[in-house]
Design a protein around this motif. Structure first.
Motif, mmCIF file in Angstrom:
data_model
loop_
_atom_site.group_PDB
_atom_site.id
_atom_site.type_symbol
_atom_site.label_atom_id
_atom_site.label_comp_id
_atom_site.label_asym_id
_atom_site.label_seq_id
_atom_site.Cartn_x
_atom_site.Cartn_y
_atom_site.Cartn_z
ATOM 1 N N ALA A 20 40.823 29.931 -55.258
ATOM 2 C CA ALA A 20 40.533 31.286 -55.735
ATOM 3 C C ALA A 20 39.754 31.245 -57.042
ATOM 4 O O ALA A 20 38.801 32.012 -57.237
ATOM 5 N N LYS A 21 40.132 30.345 -57.944
ATOM 6 C CA LYS A 21 39.427 30.209 -59.227
ATOM 7 C C LYS A 21 37.980 29.782 -58.993
ATOM 8 O O LYS A 21 37.055 30.324 -59.605
ATOM 9 N N ASN A 22 37.771 28.834 -58.096
ATOM 10 C CA ASN A 22 36.413 28.386 -57.778
ATOM 11 C C ASN A 22 35.590 29.510 -57.148
ATOM 12 O O ASN A 22 34.398 29.651 -57.437
ATOM 13 N N ALA A 23 36.211 30.299 -56.292
ATOM 14 C CA ALA A 23 35.503 31.411 -55.662
ATOM 15 C C ALA A 23 35.086 32.450 -56.698
ATOM 16 O O ALA A 23 33.977 32.982 -56.647
ATOM 17 N N VAL A 24 35.957 32.728 -57.662
ATOM 18 C CA VAL A 24 35.627 33.695 -58.705
ATOM 19 C C VAL A 24 34.490 33.170 -59.567
ATOM 20 O O VAL A 24 33.543 33.898 -59.892
ATOM 21 N N GLU A 25 34.550 31.899 -59.954
ATOM 22 C CA GLU A 25 33.496 31.311 -60.772
ATOM 23 C C GLU A 25 32.159 31.288 -60.035
ATOM 24 O O GLU A 25 31.111 31.483 -60.631
ATOM 25 N N PHE A 26 32.202 31.053 -58.738
ATOM 26 C CA PHE A 26 30.985 31.019 -57.941
ATOM 27 C C PHE A 26 30.368 32.409 -57.811
ATOM 28 O O PHE A 26 29.152 32.569 -57.870
ATOM 29 N N SER A 27 31.206 33.424 -57.640
ATOM 30 C CA SER A 27 30.678 34.755 -57.347
ATOM 31 C C SER A 27 30.349 35.586 -58.580
ATOM 32 O O SER A 27 29.619 36.559 -58.466
ATOM 33 N N LYS A 28 30.850 35.230 -59.751
ATOM 34 C CA LYS A 28 30.607 36.043 -60.950
ATOM 35 C C LYS A 28 29.128 36.234 -61.255
ATOM 36 O O LYS A 28 28.676 37.373 -61.392
ATOM 37 N N PRO A 29 28.319 35.187 -61.384
ATOM 38 C CA PRO A 29 26.906 35.432 -61.711
ATOM 39 C C PRO A 29 26.164 36.171 -60.599
ATOM 40 O O PRO A 29 25.289 36.982 -60.870
ATOM 41 N N ARG A 30 26.544 35.924 -59.359
ATOM 42 C CA ARG A 30 25.883 36.607 -58.256
ATOM 43 C C ARG A 30 26.233 38.093 -58.238
ATOM 44 O O ARG A 30 25.380 38.930 -57.973
ATOM 45 N N LEU A 31 27.468 38.422 -58.534
ATOM 46 C CA LEU A 31 27.856 39.825 -58.599
ATOM 47 C C LEU A 31 27.206 40.528 -59.785
ATOM 48 O O LEU A 31 26.844 41.701 -59.690
ATOM 49 N N GLN A 32 27.048 39.830 -60.894
ATOM 50 C CA GLN A 32 26.364 40.431 -62.036
ATOM 51 C C GLN A 32 24.915 40.745 -61.690
ATOM 52 O O GLN A 32 24.407 41.815 -62.034
ATOM 53 N N THR A 33 24.249 39.840 -60.993
ATOM 54 C CA THR A 33 22.875 40.095 -60.569
ATOM 55 C C THR A 33 22.826 41.261 -59.593
ATOM 56 O O THR A 33 21.958 42.135 -59.686
ATOM 57 N N PHE A 34 23.767 41.296 -58.657
ATOM 58 C CA PHE A 34 23.809 42.390 -57.693
ATOM 59 C C PHE A 34 23.992 43.720 -58.399
ATOM 60 O O PHE A 34 23.281 44.681 -58.104
ATOM 61 N N TRP A 35 24.932 43.817 -59.317
ATOM 62 C CA TRP A 35 25.183 45.084 -60.008
ATOM 63 C C TRP A 35 24.005 45.488 -60.874
ATOM 64 O O TRP A 35 23.711 46.675 -61.026
ATOM 65 N N TYR A 36 23.308 44.504 -61.465
ATOM 66 C CA TYR A 36 22.128 44.817 -62.280
ATOM 67 C C TYR A 36 21.081 45.531 -61.433
ATOM 68 O O TYR A 36 20.532 46.563 -61.824
ATOM 69 N N TYR A 37 20.796 44.982 -60.253
ATOM 70 C CA TYR A 37 19.788 45.597 -59.388
ATOM 71 C C TYR A 37 20.322 46.834 -58.680
ATOM 72 O O TYR A 37 19.564 47.761 -58.388
ATOM 73 N N ALA A 38 21.607 46.878 -58.382
ATOM 74 C CA ALA A 38 22.173 48.031 -57.696
ATOM 75 C C ALA A 38 22.104 49.271 -58.580
ATOM 76 O O ALA A 38 21.857 50.386 -58.088
ATOM 77 N N LYS A 39 22.308 49.115 -59.881
ATOM 78 C CA LYS A 39 22.239 50.257 -60.788
ATOM 79 C C LYS A 39 20.837 50.840 -60.859
ATOM 80 O O LYS A 39 20.667 52.034 -61.098
ATOM 81 N N VAL A 40 19.827 50.019 -60.622
ATOM 82 C CA VAL A 40 18.446 50.485 -60.698
ATOM 83 C C VAL A 40 17.946 50.971 -59.342
ATOM 84 O O VAL A 40 17.331 52.034 -59.243
ATOM 85 N N GLU A 41 18.220 50.219 -58.298
ATOM 86 C CA GLU A 41 17.620 50.492 -57.001
ATOM 87 C C GLU A 41 18.391 51.481 -56.135
ATOM 88 O O GLU A 41 17.805 52.113 -55.262
ATOM 89 N N LEU A 42 19.686 51.600 -56.323
ATOM 90 C CA LEU A 42 20.493 52.412 -55.421
ATOM 91 C C LEU A 42 20.862 53.777 -55.978
ATOM 92 O O LEU A 42 21.779 54.416 -55.495
ATOM 93 N N VAL A 43 20.129 54.236 -56.975
ATOM 94 C CA VAL A 43 20.410 55.557 -57.528
ATOM 95 C C VAL A 43 19.604 56.592 -56.753
ATOM 96 O O VAL A 43 18.507 56.310 -56.270
ATOM 97 N N PRO A 44 20.133 57.802 -56.608
ATOM 98 C CA PRO A 44 19.365 58.844 -55.924
ATOM 99 C C PRO A 44 18.188 59.281 -56.798
ATOM 100 O O PRO A 44 18.195 59.074 -58.013
ATOM 101 N N PRO A 45 17.186 59.892 -56.201
ATOM 102 C CA PRO A 45 16.036 60.318 -56.994
ATOM 103 C C PRO A 45 16.414 61.434 -57.965
ATOM 104 O O PRO A 45 17.251 62.289 -57.671
#
Length: 107
Positions: A20-45
């Motif tokens: 579980a610790k390894n899974a969290v460490e692996f997914s943290k940077p990927r989730l941060q990148t996802f949320w960075y782009y999701a806040k910009v790209e997935l907003v309504p006009p």
């Protein structure tokens, strides 16, 4: 059989937290990148962007009438075709999910 079950329980309790610790460490940077782009790209006009949409549609119709679409390069034509195909595929996938079946609607 009980010895096997006991070994499985021991393995899960000892290796589970490490995995579980390894899974969290692996997914943290990927989730941060996802949320960075999701806040910009997935907003309504915004209301300010609505006139740009109608302007884009009018430009599309104007270019279809004047034949400006014939001046596109092959690369742009292939790219536009792939985008249109992707939109169509996502539509059909959404229909399949909505029906919960590959077969058509019951009429």
């Amino acid at each position: 059989m009980s010895a096997f079950a006991q070994r499985m329980v021991t393995a899960v309790t000892t290796k589970g937290p490490v995995l579980a610790k390894n899974a969290v460490e692996f997914s943290k940077p990927r989730l941060q990148t996802f949320w960075y782009y999701a806040k910009v790209e997935l907003v309504p006009p915004t209301p300010a962007e609505i006139p740009k949409v109608s302007e884009g549609f009018s430009n599309l119709i104007k270019s279809a009438r004047t034949g400006a679409w014939m001046q596109t390069t092959v690369r742009d034509g292939v790219r536009n075709t792939l985008v249109a195909a992707e939109i169509g595929f996502w539509f059909f996938i959404g229909e399949i999910i909505g029906r919960r079946s590959l077969i058509g609607y019951n009429v």
